[in-house]
Design a protein around this motif. Structure first.
Motif, PDB file in Angstrom:
ATOM      1  N   ILE A 152      46.514  66.524-126.990  1.00  0.00           N
ATOM      2  CA  ILE A 152      45.740  67.357-126.502  1.00  0.00           C
ATOM      3  C   ILE A 152      46.326  67.814-124.838  1.00  0.00           C
ATOM      4  O   ILE A 152      46.631  66.744-124.255  1.00  0.00           O
ATOM      5  N   ILE A 153      46.746  68.937-124.782  1.00  0.00           N
ATOM      6  CA  ILE A 153      47.439  69.352-123.267  1.00  0.00           C
ATOM      7  C   ILE A 153      46.636  70.373-122.739  1.00  0.00           C
ATOM      8  O   ILE A 153      46.276  71.357-123.402  1.00  0.00           O
ATOM      9  N   CYS A 154      46.369  70.393-121.271  1.00  0.00           N
ATOM     10  CA  CYS A 154      45.532  71.130-120.877  1.00  0.00           C
ATOM     11  C   CYS A 154      46.422  71.724-119.453  1.00  0.00           C
ATOM     12  O   CYS A 154      47.195  71.055-118.699  1.00  0.00           O
ATOM     13  N   SER A 155      46.381  73.017-119.000  1.00  0.00           N
ATOM     14  CA  SER A 155      46.708  73.556-117.952  1.00  0.00           C
ATOM     15  C   SER A 155      46.204  73.534-116.813  1.00  0.00           C
ATOM     16  O   SER A 155      44.934  74.015-116.803  1.00  0.00           O
ATOM     17  N   SER A 156      46.790  72.738-115.837  1.00  0.00           N
ATOM     18  CA  SER A 156      46.145  72.776-114.551  1.00  0.00           C
ATOM     19  C   SER A 156      47.044  73.554-113.597  1.00  0.00           C
ATOM     20  O   SER A 156      47.499  74.461-113.959  1.00  0.00           O
ATOM     21  N   SER A 157      47.344  73.284-112.370  1.00  0.00           N
ATOM     22  CA  SER A 157      48.012  73.919-111.465  1.00  0.00           C
ATOM     23  C   SER A 157      48.484  73.042-110.195  1.00  0.00           C
ATOM     24  O   SER A 157      47.604  71.948-109.830  1.00  0.00           O
ATOM     25  N   SER A 158      49.731  73.372-109.549  1.00  0.00           N
ATOM     26  CA  SER A 158      49.818  72.653-108.175  1.00  0.00           C
ATOM     27  C   SER A 158      48.758  72.791-107.345  1.00  0.00           C
ATOM     28  O   SER A 158      48.665  72.125-106.407  1.00  0.00           O
ATOM     29  N   ASN A 196      46.773  64.838-121.705  1.00  0.00           N
ATOM     30  CA  ASN A 196      47.618  65.093-120.599  1.00  0.00           C
ATOM     31  C   ASN A 196      47.567  66.509-119.978  1.00  0.00           C
ATOM     32  O   ASN A 196      47.018  67.378-120.615  1.00  0.00           O
ATOM     33  N   CYS A 197      48.129  66.873-118.936  1.00  0.00           N
ATOM     34  CA  CYS A 197      48.091  67.938-118.295  1.00  0.00           C
ATOM     35  C   CYS A 197      49.377  68.389-118.022  1.00  0.00           C
ATOM     36  O   CYS A 197      50.399  67.670-117.886  1.00  0.00           O
ATOM     37  N   VAL A 198      49.803  70.007-117.730  1.00  0.00           N
ATOM     38  CA  VAL A 198      50.804  70.386-117.102  1.00  0.00           C
ATOM     39  C   VAL A 198      50.323  70.984-115.870  1.00  0.00           C
ATOM     40  O   VAL A 198      49.281  71.723-115.836  1.00  0.00           O
ATOM     41  N   SER A 199      51.026  70.860-114.815  1.00  0.00           N
ATOM     42  CA  SER A 199      50.755  71.529-113.452  1.00  0.00           C
ATOM     43  C   SER A 199      51.915  72.390-112.904  1.00  0.00           C
ATOM     44  O   SER A 199      52.529  71.908-112.152  1.00  0.00           O
ATOM     45  N   PRO A 200      51.972  73.657-113.523  1.00  0.00           N
ATOM     46  CA  PRO A 200      53.016  74.615-112.931  1.00  0.00           C
ATOM     47  C   PRO A 200      52.947  75.005-111.532  1.00  0.00           C
ATOM     48  O   PRO A 200      51.692  74.950-111.214  1.00  0.00           O
ATOM     49  N   HIS A 201      54.013  75.311-110.776  1.00  0.00           N
ATOM     50  CA  HIS A 201      53.860  75.965-109.481  1.00  0.00           C
ATOM     51  C   HIS A 201      55.012  76.920-109.451  1.00  0.00           C
ATOM     52  O   HIS A 201      56.157  76.779-109.653  1.00  0.00           O
ATOM     53  N   GLY A 202      54.387  78.230-109.007  1.00  0.00           N
ATOM     54  CA  GLY A 202      55.278  79.514-108.784  1.00  0.00           C
ATOM     55  C   GLY A 202      56.087  79.902-110.144  1.00  0.00           C
ATOM     56  O   GLY A 202      57.140  80.693-109.796  1.00  0.00           O
TER      57      GLY A 202
END
Length: 286
Positions: A152-158, A196-202
């Motif tokens: 399970i992957i969730c979208s977070s953010s910078s 887990n999470c992914v936290s993109p920036h920009g």
């Protein structure tokens, strides 16, 4: 030249075979009709994953799903029943769910915290946070019943780890996701389910491009221009901004057995921006 070509060919073959264990996996991607979700859907499908795109953008999601040999389902993640139906579709279609990417989200209201309208905050939380809860809950049910674990992957953010990058409401929702992912990882690990999470920036998604149009007061700002701005100011890698493909590759990694010992983790995709001060060149001058 022939030697170089052969090296590249052998590398490509190695990478291709390395991802072969994804063949036959089944994924649900919320917010998969465009942007990061769409890039991820295409990448997973290209690695042998059967993908269900769950979105409210029917006119974009349905043809995309058809083009990658997947399925499309109308899904408003703020409604638990919609998310439950998306997961049930995976089980009915392929008999299981292996990968859940909780990606759907909105920007929400901006402005001063002193003027924040609570009804607008509630609407954002219903999508950005409750939608992730719905996704983890129903993915976990399906994966536990399947007995073979899952990712399970969730979208977070910078914006969840650094102040001042986004609105208060958006930052709140994305920060809460980090805590939820860690908590869920503690429980679900006993079932072989990694969270887990992914936290993109920009990354110049439609959401970020729209934000820059407001900031710059220009309606004609395009993704390339936003990417250039981020590359110049929002990264330690000079001239290198984030790309939607970067996020898709990170999700691919977290969905695969290459990350089989990774759970409860927040994978930050920011070119180092949130880890260090970017304007320190005077230290390195002679």
């Amino acid at each position: 030249m022939d030697g170089i070509t052969k090296t590249h060919e052998s590398t490509d073959q190695m990478l291709s075979s390395k991802r072969s264990f994804l063949n036959g996996k089944v994924a649900v991607i919320t917010g998969g009709a465009r942007g990061i979700g769409a890039e991820t859907a295409k990448l997973l499908a290209g690695n042998g994953v059967d993908v269900i795109i769950a979105d409210i953008l029917d006119e974009l999601g349905a043809p995309l799903a058809e083009s990658i040999g997947g399925r499309y389902v109308h899904c408003d993640v703020s409604k638990e029943s919609d998310v439950e139906s998306a997961v049930k579709l995976a089980v009915e279609w392929r008999g299981k769910l292996d990968i859940m990417f909780n990606n759907a989200g909105i920007a929400g209201p901006g402005g001063s915290i002193a003027d924040l309208k609570m009804d607008q905050l509630a609407s954002l939380v219903a999508i950005n946070l409750n939608g992730v809860v719905h996704g983890i809950k129903h993915a976990a049910r399906a994966m536990i019943a399947g007995g073979k674990g899952g990712a399970i992957i969730c979208s977070s953010s910078s914006a969840a780890i650094m102040g001042g990058l986004a609105s208060h409401s958006y930052s709140l929702s994305k920060s809460a996701i980090l805590g939820l992912v860690r908590s869920a990882a503690c429980e679900l690990g006993q079932h072989g389910i990694r969270v887990n999470c992914v936290s993109p920036h920009g990354v110049p998604s439609e959401m970020l491009v729209s934000a820059y149009r407001m900031i710059l007061g220009k309606t004609d700002v395009m993704a390339d221009e936003v990417g250039k701005i981020v590359g110049e100011r929002g990264s330690l890698l000079r001239g290198r901004g984030g790309r939607m493909e970067d996020v898709a590759q990170a999700v691919l990694f977290l969905a695969s057995e290459d990350s089989g010992f990774v759970t409860g983790h927040n994978l930050i995709l920011d070119g180092g921006y949130t880890s260090a001060v970017s304007q320190m060149s005077f230290i390195y001058q002679d």
